[in-house]
Motif scaffolding. Structure first.
Motif, short mmCIF file in Angstrom:
data_model
loop_
_atom_site.label_atom_id
_atom_site.label_comp_id
_atom_site.label_asym_id
_atom_site.label_seq_id
_atom_site.Cartn_x
_atom_site.Cartn_y
_atom_site.Cartn_z
N ALA A 287 -19.63 -11.64 -9.08
CA ALA A 287 -20.84 -12.29 -8.57
C ALA A 287 -21.05 -11.95 -7.10
O ALA A 287 -20.10 -11.93 -6.31
CB ALA A 287 -20.73 -13.80 -8.75
N ALA A 288 -22.29 -11.69 -6.74
CA ALA A 288 -22.63 -11.43 -5.34
C ALA A 288 -22.37 -12.68 -4.51
O ALA A 288 -22.62 -13.81 -4.96
CB ALA A 288 -24.08 -11.01 -5.22
N CYS A 289 -21.87 -12.49 -3.30
CA CYS A 289 -21.66 -13.63 -2.40
C CYS A 289 -23.01 -14.29 -2.11
O CYS A 289 -24.02 -13.61 -1.90
CB CYS A 289 -21.04 -13.15 -1.09
SG CYS A 289 -19.37 -12.51 -1.25
N ALA A 290 -23.03 -15.59 -2.12
CA ALA A 290 -24.26 -16.33 -1.85
C ALA A 290 -24.62 -16.21 -0.37
O ALA A 290 -23.76 -15.94 0.48
CB ALA A 290 -24.08 -17.79 -2.23
N ALA A 291 -25.90 -16.43 -0.06
CA ALA A 291 -26.31 -16.49 1.34
C ALA A 291 -25.47 -17.55 2.06
O ALA A 291 -25.16 -18.60 1.49
CB ALA A 291 -27.79 -16.84 1.44
N GLY A 292 -25.07 -17.26 3.28
CA GLY A 292 -24.20 -18.17 4.03
C GLY A 292 -22.73 -17.89 3.84
O GLY A 292 -21.88 -18.56 4.42
N THR A 293 -22.42 -16.88 3.00
CA THR A 293 -21.04 -16.46 2.77
C THR A 293 -20.96 -14.94 2.80
O THR A 293 -21.98 -14.26 2.76
CB THR A 293 -20.49 -16.96 1.42
OG1 THR A 293 -21.17 -16.27 0.35
CG2 THR A 293 -20.71 -18.46 1.25
N ALA A 294 -19.73 -14.42 2.84
CA ALA A 294 -19.53 -12.97 2.85
C ALA A 294 -18.12 -12.64 2.39
O ALA A 294 -17.23 -13.49 2.39
CB ALA A 294 -19.77 -12.40 4.26
N SER A 295 -17.93 -11.38 1.99
CA SER A 295 -16.60 -10.87 1.65
C SER A 295 -16.52 -9.43 2.13
O SER A 295 -17.33 -8.60 1.72
CB SER A 295 -16.36 -10.93 0.14
OG SER A 295 -15.15 -10.25 -0.20
N GLU B 230 -27.88 -12.43 -0.20
CA GLU B 230 -26.75 -12.38 -1.13
C GLU B 230 -26.02 -11.06 -0.97
O GLU B 230 -26.59 -10.05 -0.57
CB GLU B 230 -27.24 -12.53 -2.57
CG GLU B 230 -27.79 -13.89 -2.91
CD GLU B 230 -28.14 -14.02 -4.39
OE1 GLU B 230 -28.20 -12.98 -5.07
OE2 GLU B 230 -28.33 -15.15 -4.85
N GLY B 231 -24.74 -11.08 -1.29
CA GLY B 231 -23.96 -9.84 -1.30
C GLY B 231 -23.56 -9.34 0.07
O GLY B 231 -23.27 -8.15 0.23
N ALA B 232 -23.49 -10.21 1.04
CA ALA B 232 -23.13 -9.78 2.40
C ALA B 232 -21.66 -9.43 2.50
O ALA B 232 -20.81 -10.09 1.90
CB ALA B 232 -23.49 -10.87 3.41
#
Length: 233
Positions: free
Chosen positions: A121-129, A149-151
């Motif tokens: 799953a793509a990272c939600a806005a406000g998060t990152a990997s 998303e996906g940051a």
């Protein structure tokens, strides 16, 4: 009927003597000239086979006497021949196709927190990997934000803006009368007496020009007022 079932069970367990052309597919002729069912993890799709073939990597067989092997379902894999089962993809990996011999690590900007995933799953806005194989995305630190998303990384708030808490999807502008001089600010500071920030989003306060002042406002002023007659700044 009971006799037929018993005879079938005995054949599957112990085999039977054969003559030419009567050892069915799913079985093989062993060294004692007995026709016996293929073992789990193997198959035979020909009559009168002298050996059964191990299931290829990416497939399995959990029953005796089979004529083919089944592909591992999406979200699982095996990397050995002769498997009797498939293994669920570990958290942080996925497989979206049947017959996988390995699961792929989640790409940066995505994550999977469960076993057996068919997609990350793509990272939600406000998060990152920022790394492969993540089991979770990290909330943006205070002073940073991610609005998509996906940051793979969160962005520092620009001077004149701030993010007080974690997991921000955007940075807020400093209100008029306040400023943030550096990037990645977690708060804005009030303008000191004698200086102002007339608009939102100031990176610095402006000193009141000669002949004006903030009229007794000790901090956070937005306008400079003309000095009264007989007074100077």
């Amino acid at each position: 009927m009971l006799k037929v079932l018993l005879l079938t069970a005995l054949v599957l367990s112990f085999g039977y003597s054969v003559s030419a052309d009567d050892c069915a597919a799913g079985s093989f002729i062993n060294a004692k000239d007995k026709c016996v069912p293929c073992f789990k993890g193997t198959y035979s799709d020909q009559v009168n086979s002298t050996a059964c073939t191990p299931c290829a990597a990416g497939s399995f067989n959990d029953q005796k006497g089979q004529t083919n092997c089944s592909a591992c379902a999406a979200g699982s894999y095996n990397d050995n021949e002769g498997a009797t089962t498939c293994t669920a993809c570990a958290a942080g990996t996925s497989s979206d196709q049947e017959g996988a011999t390995a699961c792929a690590a989640c790409a940066a900007g995505t994550a999977s927190d469960k076993e057996g995933a068919t997609a990350c799953a793509a990272c939600a806005a406000g998060t990152a990997s920022d790394k492969e194989g993540a089991t979770a995305c990290a909330a943006c630190a205070a002073g940073t934000a991610s609005d998509k998303e996906g940051a793979t990384a969160c962005t520092d708030c620009a001077p004149g803006s701030f993010a007080a808490g974690t997991g921000s999807t955007s940075c807020g502008l400093c209100a008029a009368g306040s400023y943030a001089a550096a990037a990645a600010a977690t708060k804005c500071d009030l303008c000191e007496a004698g200086s102002i920030a007339a608009e939102d989003g100031a990176a610095a306060c402006t000193a009141c020009p000669a002949g004006t002042s903030t009229s007794g406002v000790t901090s956070g002023a937005t306008v400079c007022d003309a000095c009264a007659a007989g007074y100077s700044s």
